[in-house]
Design an enzyme around this catalytic site. Sequence first.
Site, PDB file in Angstrom:
ATOM      1  N   GLY A 134       0.799  -1.223   0.000  1.00  0.00           N
ATOM      2  CA  GLY A 134       0.000   0.000   0.000  1.00  0.00           C
ATOM      3  C   GLY A 134       0.834   1.275   0.000  1.00  0.00           C
ATOM      4  CB  THR A 135       3.841   2.318   1.896  1.00  0.00           C
ATOM      5  OG1 THR A 135       3.233   2.058   3.164  1.00  0.00           O
ATOM      6  CG2 THR A 135       4.721   3.547   1.990  1.00  0.00           C
ATOM      7  CG  ASN A 168      -6.264   3.595   8.408  1.00  0.00           C
ATOM      8  OD1 ASN A 168      -6.793   4.491   7.752  1.00  0.00           O
ATOM      9  ND2 ASN A 168      -5.218   3.805   9.157  1.00  0.00           N
ATOM     10  CD  GLN A 175      -7.129  -1.164   6.618  1.00  0.00           C
ATOM     11  OE1 GLN A 175      -7.877  -2.113   6.843  1.00  0.00           O
ATOM     12  NE2 GLN A 175      -5.915  -1.078   7.137  1.00  0.00           N
ATOM     13  CB  SER A 198      -1.581  -3.720   1.066  1.00  0.00           C
ATOM     14  OG  SER A 198      -0.520  -4.266   1.797  1.00  0.00           O
ATOM     15  CB  THR A 201      14.092  -9.666  -9.171  1.00  0.00           C
ATOM     16  OG1 THR A 201      15.283  -9.328  -9.889  1.00  0.00           O
ATOM     17  CG2 THR A 201      13.779 -11.141  -9.355  1.00  0.00           C
ATOM     18  CB  CYS A 258       0.723   2.498   9.867  1.00  0.00           C
ATOM     19  SG  CYS A 258       0.129   1.243   8.752  1.00  0.00           S
TER      20      CYS A 258
HETATM   21  N1  PLP Z   1      -3.273   2.692   3.216  1.00  0.00           N
HETATM   22  C1  PLP Z   1      -4.046   2.337   4.248  1.00  0.00           C
HETATM   23  C2  PLP Z   1      -5.464   2.833   4.297  1.00  0.00           C
HETATM   24  C3  PLP Z   1      -3.548   1.517   5.261  1.00  0.00           C
HETATM   25  O1  PLP Z   1      -4.326   1.165   6.277  1.00  0.00           O
HETATM   26  C4  PLP Z   1      -2.201   1.071   5.173  1.00  0.00           C
HETATM   27  C5  PLP Z   1      -1.610   0.250   6.254  1.00  0.00           C
HETATM   28  O2  PLP Z   1      -2.096   0.231   7.362  1.00  0.00           O
HETATM   29  C6  PLP Z   1      -1.437   1.468   4.058  1.00  0.00           C
HETATM   30  C7  PLP Z   1      -2.011   2.283   3.106  1.00  0.00           C
HETATM   31  C8  PLP Z   1      -0.021   0.996   3.886  1.00  0.00           C
HETATM   32  O3  PLP Z   1      -0.019  -0.319   3.404  1.00  0.00           O
HETATM   33  P1  PLP Z   1       1.275  -1.247   3.507  1.00  0.00           P
HETATM   34  O4  PLP Z   1       1.355  -1.694   4.930  1.00  0.00           O
HETATM   35  O5  PLP Z   1       1.019  -2.375   2.575  1.00  0.00           O
HETATM   36  O6  PLP Z   1       2.440  -0.428   3.092  1.00  0.00           O
END
Ligand code: PLP
Length: 425
Positions: free
Chosen positions: A71-72, A147, A175, A195, A233, A361
């Site tokens: 996700g990030t 989230n 989410q 993710s 990769t 997070c």
């Molecule tokens: N976006 C949302 C809404 C999230 O809740 C999160 C992680 O909690 C992320 C992005 C980041 O995802 P990742 O942990 O796969 O980097």
Amino acid sequence: MKRVYMDANATTPLLPEVMEAMRPYWMEHFGNASSIHLDGQQAHTAVDHARSVLAEFFNCHDAEVVFNSGGTEGDNTAIFGLLHPGDHFITTSIEHSAILQAANRMAQHGVETTFVAPSASGLIDPTDILRAIRPETRLISMMLANNETGVLQPVEEVGKIAANTGVFFHIDAVQGAGKVKFDVRRFGCHLCSISAHKMHGPKGIGAMFVRRGTPIEALLVGGSHERRQRAGTENVPGIVGLAKAAELAMHSLEDGTISRLAKLRDRLEAGILALPGTGLNGANSIDCHPERAQRVEGPASSLSEDKMGAPGASHLGTWESTNPVPRVANTTNIWFNNLEGEALVIALDLKGVAVSGGSACHSGATEPSHVLMAMGLDKARARASLRLSLLKTVTDADVDYVLKVVPEAVEHLRAISPVAAGTLG
Ligand code: PLP
């Protein structure tokens, strides 16, 4: 001691089928998917198959799926890959830090961002997005589900606004994926990030839908992987695990898993809300910010329909102050008077219950949740809030156990709390 994990929005365990699907790709079929020999071709075939599964999941073409690290990376790619100096960007103040921090960085590169605030119920009003659009607006980014509160955002309405105004639209669906019916064509987005580890897949792997023709610049350059959209990769076991998790998530939307989950969440929520001095965040929270709640008017849409399968279904004109807002089925966020939220998280952990006091997070951070603050909660109430997010594998016995230990912990903490005693400034 029994342990009950109710922090699914932080991460989820692999389902056994996911583990089994991945297993051969660590040692037996370890090839590099770019190699032309048999070992490489086995890996390549697995990645191709996974891409088709993800295309079905997103409802897009195979060529519109880009595998990444999660996700990030997806959130960062949307922002760094599309925005240029002088552009205007619109997002919301309840996004994940992967969006908020990327927007902050772009400020140093001449990109101005408008952060649209939610209502007291945690819902973004699409007309606020429309009002924020300027001639130089290039991108809107909004989450599908929050989230912390689980509130589903009106992505379809925003998709229509983006189409009508010629602005690119990214959805952070990390989410929402696997919890509500998913269709990037219906959502009307150009980009969509998911993710694996939030849907019973492995960590460090994700995917992005990139609509054909979207002029996005790659974040990582090097090899020509992923049609030059993401060098590096391929993480073949991860990609295979993500595809299996996506396949299982699609089934779980059809086989009653989500409605079972919603019933258990509702029972858990009702049990905790029966305690004095508690309330729900991300629902009818008119008591914390009435001015904002009054901004939207009109008849409400049905909770059960919305939360089961129609994210974004007609939120325009929803009278949220007297009716529930749509949420994903696994999440509840509850405030408690007269206690410290961190203390409650720790007390519950000692009793074997894993929950979160804010965004996963940021767990460990002591700042009150930016999401709850944006919804208008004061600092003390935001700090004294608990997010419970259920795994799809949750049982009745798990809910019974949590409903036994939460009242005990709350009563104990209130009895000894300096907040309750009024001795804390
Ligand atoms: N976006 C949302 C809404 C999230 O809740 C999160 C992680 O909690 C992320 C992005 C980041 O995802 P990742 O942990 O796969 O980097």
